[in-house]
Design an enzyme around this catalytic site. Sequence first.
Site, PDB file in Angstrom:
ATOM      1  CG  HIS A 285     212.809  -2.430  98.993  1.00 52.75           C
ATOM      2  ND1 HIS A 285     213.248  -1.144  99.179  1.00 52.75           N
ATOM      3  CD2 HIS A 285     212.363  -2.827 100.202  1.00 52.75           C
ATOM      4  CE1 HIS A 285     213.090  -0.800 100.443  1.00 52.75           C
ATOM      5  NE2 HIS A 285     212.544  -1.801 101.083  1.00 52.75           N
TER       6      HIS A 285
ATOM      7  CG  ASP B  19     216.704  -6.291 105.594  1.00 50.14           C
ATOM      8  OD1 ASP B  19     216.313  -6.502 106.762  1.00 50.14           O
ATOM      9  OD2 ASP B  19     215.992  -5.769 104.732  1.00 50.14           O
TER      10      ASP B  19
ATOM     11  CD  GLU C 114     216.341  -0.307  97.414  1.00 49.42           C
ATOM     12  OE1 GLU C 114     215.155  -0.471  97.067  1.00 49.42           O
ATOM     13  OE2 GLU C 114     216.665   0.551  98.258  1.00 49.42           O
TER      14      GLU C 114
ATOM     15  CG  ASN D 148     211.778   0.789  96.017  1.00 49.05           C
ATOM     16  OD1 ASN D 148     211.470  -0.101  96.811  1.00 49.05           O
ATOM     17  ND2 ASN D 148     213.024   1.190  95.868  1.00 49.05           N
TER      18      ASN D 148
HETATM   19  C1  GLP Z   1     212.923  -1.604 104.879  1.00 53.80           C
HETATM   20  C2  GLP Z   1     213.313  -3.061 105.123  1.00 53.80           C
HETATM   21  C3  GLP Z   1     212.351  -4.002 104.470  1.00 53.80           C
HETATM   22  C4  GLP Z   1     210.946  -3.608 104.847  1.00 53.80           C
HETATM   23  C5  GLP Z   1     210.625  -2.245 104.282  1.00 53.80           C
HETATM   24  C6  GLP Z   1     209.214  -1.778 104.580  1.00 53.80           C
HETATM   25  O1  GLP Z   1     213.464  -1.088 103.723  1.00 53.80           O
HETATM   26  N1  GLP Z   1     214.621  -3.382 104.687  1.00 53.80           N
HETATM   27  O2  GLP Z   1     212.652  -5.335 104.855  1.00 53.80           O
HETATM   28  O3  GLP Z   1     210.038  -4.556 104.364  1.00 53.80           O
HETATM   29  O4  GLP Z   1     211.537  -1.329 104.835  1.00 53.80           O
HETATM   30  O5  GLP Z   1     209.144  -1.277 105.862  1.00 53.80           O
HETATM   31  P1  GLP Z   1     207.826  -0.893 106.616  1.00 53.80           P
HETATM   32  O6  GLP Z   1     207.212  -2.173 107.063  1.00 53.80           O
HETATM   33  O7  GLP Z   1     208.289  -0.056 107.768  1.00 53.80           O
HETATM   34  O8  GLP Z   1     206.959  -0.141 105.678  1.00 53.80           O
END
Ligand code: GLP
Length: 259
Positions: A142, A70, A147, A140
């Site tokens: 995702h 992403d 989402e 959440n």
């Molecule tokens: C963001 C990214 C995701 C990631 C998520 C969790 O929203 N788009 O790809 O997995 O955050 O992030 P973290 O690893 O910092 O908890």
Amino acid sequence: MESIKLIICKDKNEIDKIASNIISETMKDNKKPVLGLATGKSPIGIYKNLISKFNNGEISFKKTLTFNLDEYLGLKEADHNNSYEFYMSDNLFDKVDIKKKNTYFPTLLGKKENKDWEKFEKILSKKGPIDIQLLGLGTNGHIGFNEPGSSITSRTRVVDLTPSTIKSNSVYFKSKDDVPTQAVSMGLGTILEAKKIILVAFGKEKSDAIKKFFDLNEFDEELPMSSLITHNDTYIVIDEAAASKLNKTKIKKFLLDNK
Ligand code: GLP
């Protein structure tokens, strides 16, 4: 659920070690490895281990192709350091022998009218499939920026971020108002085409999503992570804090059944 391999680690270091080993073994098994990569805090230690493996000659990225999950849309110029492309250079690409031309992001220019993501899907279908897709997990549930409400057949597209995701990501920005409200994300359908998937999650804040996942037996749009139930080679590697809300007896049985 039969094909899900769950690994509960004592701490984050163990997650990093196991996940980086699975990725490096996949790289060694393929002449031209195709990696699906993630950002956020979860993969940082994994990338550090991969850099060490590169430094000691165990792996090379010379023939590796990467596709990132992403990228934000509409980042302000001053927030360029928050782009996922910057993150990848900083945490991995600049420290290994990868060719930058072999690294792909769903949007390069951050402007909707360019529709880079359609090109991204075309390149992916030509150069793919992805040998191993690394995933983090949103609080959440995702994955990527898919989402709740995302369709299991969704492809790379523009997505609106939920208030909870904007809040989680605001720690990286000066003000909450600077966090983009949109992003481009590989779809669930795109992710599920990867040959192998490895999702990593640590910390208590991920424990609700992890619990919901193991309470389900089929895909539920409200928990995008549950799309992984339909995949045939997925590893879920989490620490004890992320696993803390799981029913102990049920998980013991799950671990035995899915050995
Ligand atoms: C963001 C990214 C995701 C990631 C998520 C969790 O929203 N788009 O790809 O997995 O955050 O992030 P973290 O690893 O910092 O908890």
